[in-house]
Design a protein around this motif. Structure first.
Motif, PDB file in Angstrom:
ATOM      1  N   THR A   1       7.961  10.794 -15.889  1.00  0.00           N
ATOM      2  CA  THR A   1       8.134  11.087 -14.573  1.00  0.00           C
ATOM      3  C   THR A   1       9.439  10.502 -14.016  1.00  0.00           C
ATOM      4  OG1 THR A   1       5.833  11.092 -14.176  1.00  0.00           O
ATOM      5  CG2 THR A   1       7.046  10.923 -12.132  1.00  0.00           C
TER       6      THR A   1
ATOM      7  N   ASP B   1       6.837   6.006  -3.245  1.00  0.00           N
ATOM      8  CA  ASP B   1       6.414   6.876  -4.496  1.00  0.00           C
ATOM      9  C   ASP B   1       6.355   8.454  -4.045  1.00  0.00           C
ATOM     10  OD1 ASP B   1       5.005   8.057  -6.408  1.00  0.00           O
ATOM     11  OD2 ASP B   1       3.329   6.733  -6.502  1.00  0.00           O
TER      12      ASP B   1
ATOM     13  N   GLU C   1       3.352  10.371  -3.509  1.00  0.00           N
ATOM     14  CA  GLU C   1       2.733   9.899  -2.362  1.00  0.00           C
ATOM     15  C   GLU C   1       3.620  10.947  -1.233  1.00  0.00           C
ATOM     16  OE1 GLU C   1       2.159   5.728  -1.271  1.00  0.00           O
ATOM     17  OE2 GLU C   1       0.494   5.740  -2.702  1.00  0.00           O
TER      18      GLU C   1
ATOM     19  N   PHE D   1      -1.867   0.512  -5.969  1.00  0.00           N
ATOM     20  CA  PHE D   1      -1.941   1.419  -7.275  1.00  0.00           C
ATOM     21  C   PHE D   1      -1.780   0.433  -8.421  1.00  0.00           C
ATOM     22  CE2 PHE D   1       0.508   3.597 -10.634  1.00  0.00           C
ATOM     23  CZ  PHE D   1      -0.620   4.396 -11.173  1.00  0.00           C
TER      24      PHE D   1
ATOM     25  N   MET E   1      -5.670   4.099  -6.406  1.00  0.00           N
ATOM     26  CA  MET E   1      -5.259   3.106  -5.401  1.00  0.00           C
ATOM     27  C   MET E   1      -6.338   3.314  -4.117  1.00  0.00           C
ATOM     28  SD  MET E   1      -1.915   3.918  -3.094  1.00  0.00           S
ATOM     29  CE  MET E   1      -2.562   3.352  -1.620  1.00  0.00           C
TER      30      MET E   1
ATOM     31  N   LYS F   1      -7.347   7.569  -4.315  1.00  0.00           N
ATOM     32  CA  LYS F   1      -6.797   8.770  -4.975  1.00  0.00           C
ATOM     33  C   LYS F   1      -6.176   8.192  -6.281  1.00  0.00           C
ATOM     34  CE  LYS F   1      -2.089   8.591  -3.310  1.00  0.00           C
ATOM     35  NZ  LYS F   1      -2.062   7.246  -3.182  1.00  0.00           N
ATOM     36  N   GLY F   2      -6.353   9.064  -7.486  1.00  0.00           N
ATOM     37  CA  GLY F   2      -5.848   8.544  -8.541  1.00  0.00           C
ATOM     38  C   GLY F   2      -6.137   9.671  -9.643  1.00  0.00           C
TER      39      GLY F   2
ATOM     40  N   ARG G   1       0.860  17.587 -12.240  1.00  0.00           N
ATOM     41  CA  ARG G   1       0.002  16.107 -12.025  1.00  0.00           C
ATOM     42  C   ARG G   1      -1.007  16.525 -11.279  1.00  0.00           C
ATOM     43  NH1 ARG G   1       2.274  10.421 -10.521  1.00  0.00           N
ATOM     44  NH2 ARG G   1       3.218  10.717 -12.692  1.00  0.00           N
TER      45      ARG G   1
ATOM     46  N   GLY H   1       2.286   7.430 -18.190  1.00  0.00           N
ATOM     47  CA  GLY H   1       0.968   6.827 -17.755  1.00  0.00           C
ATOM     48  C   GLY H   1       0.293   8.329 -17.236  1.00  0.00           C
ATOM     49  N   ASP H   2       0.861   9.347 -17.482  1.00  0.00           N
ATOM     50  CA  ASP H   2       0.316  10.729 -16.927  1.00  0.00           C
ATOM     51  C   ASP H   2      -1.024  11.317 -17.857  1.00  0.00           C
ATOM     52  OD1 ASP H   2      -0.309  12.865 -15.129  1.00  0.00           O
ATOM     53  OD2 ASP H   2       1.880  13.191 -15.029  1.00  0.00           O
ATOM     54  N   TYR H   3      -1.657  12.502 -17.547  1.00  0.00           N
ATOM     55  CA  TYR H   3      -2.412  12.896 -18.377  1.00  0.00           C
ATOM     56  C   TYR H   3      -1.705  13.601 -19.670  1.00  0.00           C
ATOM     57  CZ  TYR H   3      -6.537  15.886 -19.210  1.00  0.00           C
ATOM     58  OH  TYR H   3      -7.724  16.294 -19.721  1.00  0.00           O
TER      59      TYR H   3
ATOM     60  N   ARG I   1      -1.424   8.331 -20.874  1.00  0.00           N
ATOM     61  CA  ARG I   1      -2.420   7.289 -20.335  1.00  0.00           C
ATOM     62  C   ARG I   1      -2.162   6.159 -21.041  1.00  0.00           C
ATOM     63  NH1 ARG I   1      -2.931  10.090 -15.886  1.00  0.00           N
ATOM     64  NH2 ARG I   1      -4.804  11.339 -15.594  1.00  0.00           N
TER      65      ARG I   1
HETATM   66  N1  LIG Z   1       0.414   6.662  -5.921  1.00  0.00           N
HETATM   67  C1  LIG Z   1      -0.584   6.989  -6.866  1.00  0.00           C
HETATM   68  N2  LIG Z   1      -1.734   6.867  -6.127  1.00  0.00           N
HETATM   69  C2  LIG Z   1      -2.835   7.147  -6.870  1.00  0.00           C
HETATM   70  N3  LIG Z   1      -2.720   7.498  -8.269  1.00  0.00           N
HETATM   71  C3  LIG Z   1      -1.657   7.572  -8.720  1.00  0.00           C
HETATM   72  C4  LIG Z   1      -0.136   7.498  -8.064  1.00  0.00           C
HETATM   73  N4  LIG Z   1       0.733   7.596  -8.858  1.00  0.00           N
HETATM   74  C5  LIG Z   1       0.121   8.009  -9.956  1.00  0.00           C
HETATM   75  N5  LIG Z   1      -0.986   8.219  -9.932  1.00  0.00           N
HETATM   76  C6  LIG Z   1      -1.953   8.377 -11.024  1.00  0.00           C
HETATM   77  O1  LIG Z   1      -1.836   7.290 -12.003  1.00  0.00           O
HETATM   78  C7  LIG Z   1      -1.446   8.490 -13.190  1.00  0.00           C
HETATM   79  C8  LIG Z   1      -0.402   7.884 -14.123  1.00  0.00           C
HETATM   80  O2  LIG Z   1       0.626   7.284 -13.167  1.00  0.00           O
HETATM   81  P1  LIG Z   1       2.109   6.434 -13.561  1.00  0.00           P
HETATM   82  O3  LIG Z   1       2.765   6.387 -12.349  1.00  0.00           O
HETATM   83  O4  LIG Z   1       1.417   5.235 -14.377  1.00  0.00           O
HETATM   84  O5  LIG Z   1       2.570   7.442 -14.941  1.00  0.00           O
HETATM   85  P2  LIG Z   1       4.005   8.172 -14.469  1.00  0.00           P
HETATM   86  O6  LIG Z   1       4.816   7.843 -13.534  1.00  0.00           O
HETATM   87  O7  LIG Z   1       3.532   9.656 -14.837  1.00  0.00           O
HETATM   88  O8  LIG Z   1       4.407   7.775 -15.982  1.00  0.00           O
HETATM   89  P3  LIG Z   1       5.789   7.602 -16.567  1.00  0.00           P
HETATM   90  O9  LIG Z   1       6.802   7.422 -15.268  1.00  0.00           O
HETATM   91  O10 LIG Z   1       5.490   6.441 -17.378  1.00  0.00           O
HETATM   92  O11 LIG Z   1       6.182   8.963 -17.204  1.00  0.00           O
HETATM   93  C9  LIG Z   1      -0.694   9.763 -12.722  1.00  0.00           C
HETATM   94  O12 LIG Z   1      -1.206  10.703 -13.503  1.00  0.00           O
HETATM   95  C10 LIG Z   1      -1.705   9.787 -11.578  1.00  0.00           C
HETATM   96  O13 LIG Z   1      -2.938  10.541 -11.796  1.00  0.00           O
END
Ligand SMILES: Nc1ncnc2c1ncn2[C@@H]1O[C@H](COP(=O)(O)OP(=O)(O)OP(=O)(O)O)[C@@H](O)[C@H]1O
Length: 924
Positions: A354, A413, A416, A445, A452, A467-468, A511, A572-574, A622
């Motif tokens: 991301t 973010d 958000e 988060f 979060m 949400k998450g 996402r 961290g994503d799916y 993840r």
């Molecule tokens: N602000 C948020 N509130 C709630 N859940 C969130 C939020 N941002 C991300 N997530 C959830 O957490 C997961 C992982 O997010 P994270 O930010 O760790 O990864 P990412 O930004 O996609 O990863 P990367 O930047 O490492 O590629 C997302 O797939 C989403 O489901």
């Protein structure tokens, strides 16, 4: 100009409106940060809503910018002196003394000139290199969050003044001394106290008993926040902070020697030792061949001075510094010179998804509710109360600031921001002021929990909103809202439906976020336990958003593949979402594999090694930030050179451990930026590949000028050998001062110009250079000494003997002053001198490419080299044709016919090398 200690202002400030330092100091000194808060606010003439912009501007004039300034004025004499105490300079000084007492004052003066010129040259180059790195700070503007006129805004950290209300959050580097007025923080104080355990600081009554640094409610410039959020009031800025006072001011960008510099230093020493041995050995041989002792000493000194490659190291430092400057212009700020060469040998890039592969500009496109689904890009109006509740809940569970007129992109973010925008589109907009006023608690988060939650007051009742990621929100839910708005238990049918929907969206690279809520019964308190709060929730639905790949990333990925670099995604994503984005940008063209976080946790180290050693490009999905360190270690243990990106606080260990830690300049945290070796000012993956390209080019250019400088030693030494071996029957073909003229006058500029050579075609089509491969290898020495040097020596000696022979000379004939052949002898040595210069020109053109033909890069594409050669020619002509210089250098004017002998030398030297390169290209 910097606010944080990682880089310190190097240029003395001369602003006209520079504050009176005494006045500013008084103002800074007079505050007692431990007085009760009300009194402190009074002393600082501020309040909880912060200063007005006007007052802040006024204070900026009084207190000065929030920067640490370092006095550079007095440092340079020591550095200049240091150049004269280098071992090589001392060696040359010894030679000068010997020459003086050996009866060759002209040589002694010339050697002293060599020492002076070299020291000056090295000094200027090193200062330039240092300045290049320090100036980089300007590319990394630090910003900070403050309340001004009661409104939260981002300002440049250098504009912070005492009395400002500074908001510190996880990942921030604290950039002033301040007192906490609200909230609590976990701080890393190691930069200030050396204490590596994190410390907690929170608002509370002032305690006069402890030392300043241990006070429970004070925070200090130079520390970093690893958790929590707090409002603070700034008490001291800039040089008045504890950090300024303790004068950790000498902190500078690290200038440790790079492996490249170490290698070249070693090689320089070996060559210097060889030169001294050859010089000393020449002494008896010269006497035996008929030179007097005085002449023999002066020649051996000449040989030593000519062959000690004293200018090499500063030239390399300068080439690295030029690389650093070039990179900064192209969006990559590196903090160490050595990083440039490490970049060139990168074999694996571990990138997050991301914001690096994607634009980080999210937009909700799908809504899913039990029994209903909406495509928000095609549906103009969504008239479903459940969908509106879903959007409103998701938007209320945020901390981001939506776009305003002042800040059109919004802040916070991007996930958000997309939810806030969705709520607006569905006419259930959430205002940040209303949202924040209703807020009773936030469970931030968490990168491990991937969700979060907020606790808000809504019409007199408390609501928990979560949400998450679906798999982490679902276990917190035990019911859903059915199409009629009734509560239904979460049965297997719905779970299956949810999983299918998730996979369907993920397959499109979307996402997906699950949204849930719970209303607390009347009289229940705001929960403080996260687990308890995030339980018994009702799942409202799913929102899915696009975050398209950045333009240029696919091309950069293809370029990296051509350069033999493998790219793993750590996100961290799916998994399926990340895998689809990876596919879209061309990752895994020879095999792609998804390893999910829980699978990774189960893998043993050797299983992980096996997976990484396979040819696949892997999407680690993840995963927790800590897992990055494990992957990085495994890759490095396999001998890979790893570039690793990261932006969060928890990414710092992996960034530090990677060969090149890469942080994001825009979206990353200060902590990540601090830990990284390279910061991308545009957050773009493509810039990493640009940096690798630049690293390879700098390394290749260093090889080019090493080749060039080494090659000329052979035609300089061979004439002496021939004289000695012939027992003096062949007179000395070159005078000592002519050698020095080549070393000092003609060689330097083209060598520098080779350091500015553009990248050779195909440089990024080769596999990475092995980490252990030295800059000076056997192939380079063979090419320098045997091929280019050998051909030059043969040509030069041929020209010399031919000139003598044409004048009627036979071996053994006297050529000294007063003999009939003397003038012809002077002309012949002049031909040797000019012949070496001609061969240098050919060598310089040959050295421009390592494998490619000169024609593919064009003859006139390096303007610096053309200027260097022009200078070389003018200098040589002056030495040959101006009478005073003729006397000094022992030259004589040569006729056009004689010049015609050496005219083809450049083409022959370059042509032979071109042929060999052609043969090598055909052989592969
Ligand atoms: N602000 C948020 N509130 C709630 N859940 C969130 C939020 N941002 C991300 N997530 C959830 O957490 C997961 C992982 O997010 P994270 O930010 O760790 O990864 P990412 O930004 O996609 O990863 P990367 O930047 O490492 O590629 C997302 O797939 C989403 O489901």
């Amino acid at each position: 100009m910097v606010v944080f200690p990682h880089a310190v202002e190097a240029v003395p400030r001369v602003d006209v409106d520079q504050p009176d330092p005494d006045r500013a100091a008084d103002a800074g000194e007079s505050v007692d940060e431990r007085r009760p808060l009300v009194d402190l606010f009074g002393d600082l003439r501020t309040s909880r809503s912060g200063l007005s912009e006007r007052e802040a501007a006024r204070r900026l004039v009084v207190y000065g910018p929030n920067t640490l300034s370092r006095r550079t004025g007095r440092r340079w004499p020591r550095e200049l002196l240091g150049q004269f105490t280098q071992p090589l300079a001392i060696l040359l000084a010894l030679a000068a003394v010997l020459a003086w007492f050996g009866g060759s004052p002209a040589l002694a003066v010339a050697v002293v000139a060599v020492i002076l010129l070299n020291a000056g040259f090295a000094f200027v180059q090193e200062m330039q290199a240092e300045r290049a790195v320090e100036a980089l700070a300007a590319f990394l503007p630090s910003t900070t969050s403050v309340l001004r006129d009661g409104v939260r805004s981002e300002i440049a950290a250098r504009d912070l003044v005492p009395g400002d209300i500074l908001i510190i959050a996880e990942g921030d580097r604290v950039c002033a001394d301040a007192r906490i007025i609200d909230g609590s923080l976990v701080l890393d104080l190691s930069a200030l106290t050396g204490e590596s355990m994190p410390a907690t600081r929170s608002a509370g009554p002032a305690d006069a008993g402890t030392s300043l640094l241990e006070a429970p409610d004070l925070v200090f410039c130079g520390t970093t926040c690893t958790g929590g959020e707090a409002s603070t009031v700034v008490t001291r800025t800039g040089m008045h902070t504890e950090l300024g006072r303790i004068a950790a001011l000498s902190q500078r960008v690290s200038t440790e020697r790079s492996p490249l510099e170490q290698q070249v230093r070693r090689a320089t020493w070996i060559i210097a030792v060889v030169a001294v041995i050859v010089g000393v050995l020449f002494l008896p041989v010269g006497v035996w061949a008929g030179l007097g002792w005085a002449a023999a000493i002066s020649f051996s000194i000449g040989l030593i001075v000519a062959n000690v490659p004293e200018g090499l190291l500063p030239t390399i430092t300068l080439a690295l510094a030029a690389g650093v400057r070039d990179l900064a212009r192209r969006g990559a700020v590196v903090k160490r010179l050595s990083a440039v060469e490490t970049l060139g040998s990168t074999t694996v890039i571990c990138t997050d998804k991301t914001g690096t592969l994607t634009e980080n500009r999210m937009r909700v496109t799908q809504l899913w509710l039990p029994g209903a689904e909406y495509d928000t890009t095609t549906t103009t109006t969504v008239d479903d109360t459940r969908a509106k509740a879903l959007a409103a809940t998701a938007a209320a569970c945020t901390t981001a600031q939506p776009p305003t007129e002042a800040q059109t992109a919004g802040s916070g973010d991007p996930t958000e921001l997309a939810l806030l925008r969705l709520a607006e589109e569905l006419h259930v907009a959430v205002t940040p002021a209303g949202r924040d006023a209703a807020r009773r608690a936030v469970f931030h988060f968490d990168a491990h929990l991937k969700r979060m939650s907020t606790v808000d007051e809504d019409a007199g009742t408390l609501v928990i909103r979560t949400k998450g990621a679906l798999e982490t929100v679902l276990p917190c839910c035990d019911q859903v809202l059915d199409p009629q708005g009734r509560l239904q238990p979460l049965d297997d049918g719905i779970r299956l439906d949810l999983q299918h929907t998730l996979d369907r969206y993920a397959a499109r690279g979307l996402r997906v976020l699950a949204v849930a809520a719970r209303t607390l019964d009347h009289g229940q308190h705001v929960p403080t336990d996260r687990q308890q709060a995030e339980s018994g929730l009702t799942l409202l639905g799913l929102v899915a958003m696009v975050d398209p790949p950045r333009a240029g990333v696919a091309a950069a990925v293809a370029a990296a593949h051509r350069a033999g670099i493998r790219i793993h995604v750590i996100t961290g994503d799916y998994g399926p979402t990340a895998a689809e984005i990876a596919r879209q940008v061309g990752l895994g063209h020879e095999g792609r594999r998804i390893v999910a976080g829980d699978e990774l946790d189960r893998l043993t180290d050797s299983e992980l090694d096996t997976i990484l050693a396979g040819g696949d490009e892997i999407v680690f999905a993840r995963v927790s930030p800590e897992a990055k360190l494990r992957i990085c270690e495994a890759l490095r243990a396999q001998g890979e050179t790893v570039a690793m990106t990261g932006d969060g606080v928890n990414d710092a260990p992996a960034l530090r451990h990677a060969d090149i830690g890469v942080a994001m300049g825009r979206s990353g945290t200060d902590v990540a930026r601090e830990a990284a070796t390279m910061v991308l000012t545009d957050d773009n993956f493509a810039t990493i590949v640009v940096a690798v390209d630049a690293g390879r080019r700098v390394f290749a250019n260093v090889r080019k000028f090493v080749l060039y400088i080494f090659a000329h030693a052979v035609p300089e030494v061979v004439p002496f050998l021939i004289f000695a071996l012939s027992g003096g029957a062949i007179p000395l073909p070159l005078t000592v001062l002519q050698i020095l003229a080549i070393d000092l006058g003609t060689e330097t500029l083209p060598a520098l110009a080779l350091g500015r050579e553009p990248a050779e075609p195909g440089l990024m089509d080769r596999p990475p250079r092995p980490r252990a491969a030295g800059v000076i290898d056997r192939a380079l020495l063979v090419r320098a000494w045997l091929l280019l040097g050998g051909v030059s020596a043969v040509l030069v000696m041929g020209g010399y003997l031919f000139t003598l022979w044409r004048a009627g000379w036979h071996p053994g004939d006297p050529t000294g002053a007063g003999t009939p052949l003397h003038h012809a002898y002077l002309q012949a040595t002049t031909i040797t001198f000019a012949g070496i210069v001609a061969c240098q020109i050919g060598t310089a053109f040959a050295a421009r490419t390592d494998r490619a033909s000169l024609f593919t890069i064009g003859l006139f594409t390096n303007r610096f080299l053309l200027w260097g050669i022009a200078f070389e020619l003018v200098f040589t002509a002056a030495v040959i044709y101006t009478p005073p210089l003729q006397d000094i250098f022992g030259t004589a004017a040569v006729s056009p016919a004689q010049l015609a002998i050496i005219a083809p030398f450049p083409v022959v030297v370059w042509g032979v090398d071109e042929l060999v390169r052609w043969a090598r290209r055909r052989a592969v």
